[in-house]
Scaffold this motif. Structure first.
Motif, PDB file in Angstrom:
ATOM      1  N   ALA A 100       0.432   2.796  10.723  1.00  0.00           N
ATOM      2  CA  ALA A 100       0.934   2.874   9.355  1.00  0.00           C
ATOM      3  C   ALA A 100       2.031   1.842   9.145  1.00  0.00           C
ATOM      4  CB  ALA A 100       1.469   4.268   9.057  1.00  0.00           C
ATOM      5  N   ARG A 101       2.004   1.261   7.972  1.00  0.00           N
ATOM      6  CA  ARG A 101       3.006   0.270   7.597  1.00  0.00           C
ATOM      7  C   ARG A 101       3.872   0.855   6.482  1.00  0.00           C
ATOM      8  NH1 ARG A 101       2.127  -5.332   4.383  1.00  0.00           N
ATOM      9  NH2 ARG A 101       3.938  -6.430   5.222  1.00  0.00           N
ATOM     10  N   TYR A 148       3.148  -3.352  11.485  1.00  0.00           N
ATOM     11  CA  TYR A 148       2.962  -1.912  11.429  1.00  0.00           C
ATOM     12  C   TYR A 148       4.084  -1.194  12.178  1.00  0.00           C
ATOM     13  CZ  TYR A 148      -1.396  -2.521   9.060  1.00  0.00           C
ATOM     14  OH  TYR A 148      -2.327  -2.850   8.110  1.00  0.00           O
ATOM     15  N   ASP A 149       4.521  -0.092  11.594  1.00  0.00           N
ATOM     16  CA  ASP A 149       5.726   0.579  12.066  1.00  0.00           C
ATOM     17  C   ASP A 149       5.469   1.832  12.885  1.00  0.00           C
ATOM     18  OD1 ASP A 149       6.405  -0.391   8.869  1.00  0.00           O
ATOM     19  OD2 ASP A 149       7.726  -1.088  10.492  1.00  0.00           O
ATOM     20  N   ILE A 183      -6.172  -1.213   5.173  1.00  0.00           N
ATOM     21  CA  ILE A 183      -6.377  -0.773   3.798  1.00  0.00           C
ATOM     22  C   ILE A 183      -5.028  -0.574   3.133  1.00  0.00           C
ATOM     23  CG2 ILE A 183      -6.523   1.674   4.463  1.00  0.00           C
ATOM     24  CD1 ILE A 183      -8.755   1.945   2.301  1.00  0.00           C
ATOM     25  N   SER A 184      -4.943  -0.916   1.863  1.00  0.00           N
ATOM     26  CA  SER A 184      -3.692  -0.776   1.133  1.00  0.00           C
ATOM     27  C   SER A 184      -3.406   0.694   0.827  1.00  0.00           C
ATOM     28  CB  SER A 184      -3.769  -1.567  -0.166  1.00  0.00           C
ATOM     29  OG  SER A 184      -4.799  -1.047  -0.994  1.00  0.00           O
ATOM     30  N   GLY A 185      -2.207   0.943   0.347  1.00  0.00           N
ATOM     31  CA  GLY A 185      -1.806   2.308   0.071  1.00  0.00           C
ATOM     32  C   GLY A 185      -2.680   3.006  -0.956  1.00  0.00           C
ATOM     33  N   SER A 186      -3.122   2.277  -1.945  1.00  0.00           N
ATOM     34  CA  SER A 186      -3.981   2.847  -2.984  1.00  0.00           C
ATOM     35  C   SER A 186      -5.438   2.900  -2.565  1.00  0.00           C
ATOM     36  CB  SER A 186      -3.872   2.008  -4.258  1.00  0.00           C
ATOM     37  OG  SER A 186      -4.439   0.723  -4.052  1.00  0.00           O
ATOM     38  N   GLY A 187      -5.774   2.141  -1.525  1.00  0.00           N
ATOM     39  CA  GLY A 187      -7.175   2.028  -1.110  1.00  0.00           C
ATOM     40  C   GLY A 187      -7.923   0.930  -1.814  1.00  0.00           C
ATOM     41  N   GLY A 229       4.436  13.523   7.649  1.00  0.00           N
ATOM     42  CA  GLY A 229       5.825  13.101   7.691  1.00  0.00           C
ATOM     43  C   GLY A 229       6.235  12.080   6.670  1.00  0.00           C
ATOM     44  N   GLY A 230       5.375  11.729   5.757  1.00  0.00           N
ATOM     45  CA  GLY A 230       5.750  10.758   4.745  1.00  0.00           C
ATOM     46  C   GLY A 230       4.847  10.873   3.528  1.00  0.00           C
ATOM     47  N   THR A 231       5.112  10.046   2.516  1.00  0.00           N
ATOM     48  CA  THR A 231       4.233   9.993   1.349  1.00  0.00           C
ATOM     49  C   THR A 231       3.111   9.031   1.675  1.00  0.00           C
ATOM     50  OG1 THR A 231       6.088  10.436  -0.135  1.00  0.00           O
ATOM     51  CG2 THR A 231       4.093   9.513  -1.107  1.00  0.00           C
ATOM     52  N   PHE A 232       1.959   9.549   1.943  1.00  0.00           N
ATOM     53  CA  PHE A 232       0.876   8.786   2.550  1.00  0.00           C
ATOM     54  C   PHE A 232       0.496   7.558   1.735  1.00  0.00           C
ATOM     55  CE2 PHE A 232      -2.276   8.105   5.577  1.00  0.00           C
ATOM     56  CZ  PHE A 232      -3.541   7.979   5.008  1.00  0.00           C
ATOM     57  N   SER A 233       0.456   7.677   0.435  1.00  0.00           N
ATOM     58  CA  SER A 233       0.022   6.556  -0.395  1.00  0.00           C
ATOM     59  C   SER A 233       1.023   5.398  -0.399  1.00  0.00           C
ATOM     60  CB  SER A 233      -0.227   7.026  -1.830  1.00  0.00           C
ATOM     61  OG  SER A 233       0.949   7.578  -2.383  1.00  0.00           O
ATOM     62  N   ASN A 234       2.210   5.605   0.119  1.00  0.00           N
ATOM     63  CA  ASN A 234       3.201   4.534   0.228  1.00  0.00           C
ATOM     64  C   ASN A 234       2.964   3.630   1.428  1.00  0.00           C
ATOM     65  OD1 ASN A 234       4.480   5.479  -2.032  1.00  0.00           O
ATOM     66  ND2 ASN A 234       6.164   6.456  -0.930  1.00  0.00           N
ATOM     67  N   TYR A 235       2.034   4.014   2.280  1.00  0.00           N
ATOM     68  CA  TYR A 235       1.794   3.291   3.520  1.00  0.00           C
ATOM     69  C   TYR A 235       0.449   2.585   3.515  1.00  0.00           C
ATOM     70  CZ  TYR A 235       5.628   6.104   5.352  1.00  0.00           C
ATOM     71  OH  TYR A 235       6.847   6.687   5.551  1.00  0.00           O
ATOM     72  N   ALA A 236       0.458   1.299   3.830  1.00  0.00           N
ATOM     73  CA  ALA A 236      -0.792   0.656   4.196  1.00  0.00           C
ATOM     74  C   ALA A 236      -1.176   1.167   5.583  1.00  0.00           C
ATOM     75  CB  ALA A 236      -0.627  -0.853   4.211  1.00  0.00           C
TER      76      ALA A 236
END
Length: 124
Positions: A98-99, A111-112, A51-55, A26-33
């Motif tokens: 997910a944030r 976290y949202d 973990i951050s969005g980029s890892g 449901g979203g762009t995964f890498s945009n979420y911590a």
């Protein structure tokens, strides 16, 4: 809206390992911590790892440092929690969260979106 589904929980013995997975949609995964949290019976929910969005950045609770490893595969929209040397104190319901921003934090209120949880039981 992001949907999160955890898997991999179960009953293990002390000293065993377990890997939890959390699949996101449901979203762009890498945009979420992403974070893993846990709640034991009668206790408040606590952060385990994030973990951050980029890892590229991770955070751990002191109680799991050196035993747990959080990682993510942005191509598969999945975050993992590798848990080694489990003990009875790790028994809890484990939640993935997910944030909306990619910056790592361990603050629960940041976290949202939350999954339904997966149960981990460690027998002595």
């Amino acid at each position: 809206q992001v949907q999160l589904v955890e898997s991999g929980g179960g009953l293990v013995q002390a000293g065993d390992s377990l890997r939890l997975s959390c699949a996101a949609s449901g979203g762009t995964f890498s945009n979420y911590a992403m974070g893993w949290f846990r709640q034991a019976p009668g206790k408040e929910r606590e952060s385990v790892a994030a973990i951050s969005g980029s890892g590229g950045a991770t955070r751990y609770a002191e109680s799991v440092k050196g035993r747990f490893t959080i990682s993510r595969d942005n191509a598969k929209n999945t975050v993992y929690l590798q848990m080694n040397s489990l003990n009875s104190g790790d028994t809890a319901v484990y939640y993935c969260a997910a944030r909306k921003v990619p910056f790592v934090t361990v603050a629960t209120r940041s976290y949202d979106y939350w999954g339904q949880g997966t149960v981990v039981t460690v027998s002595a």
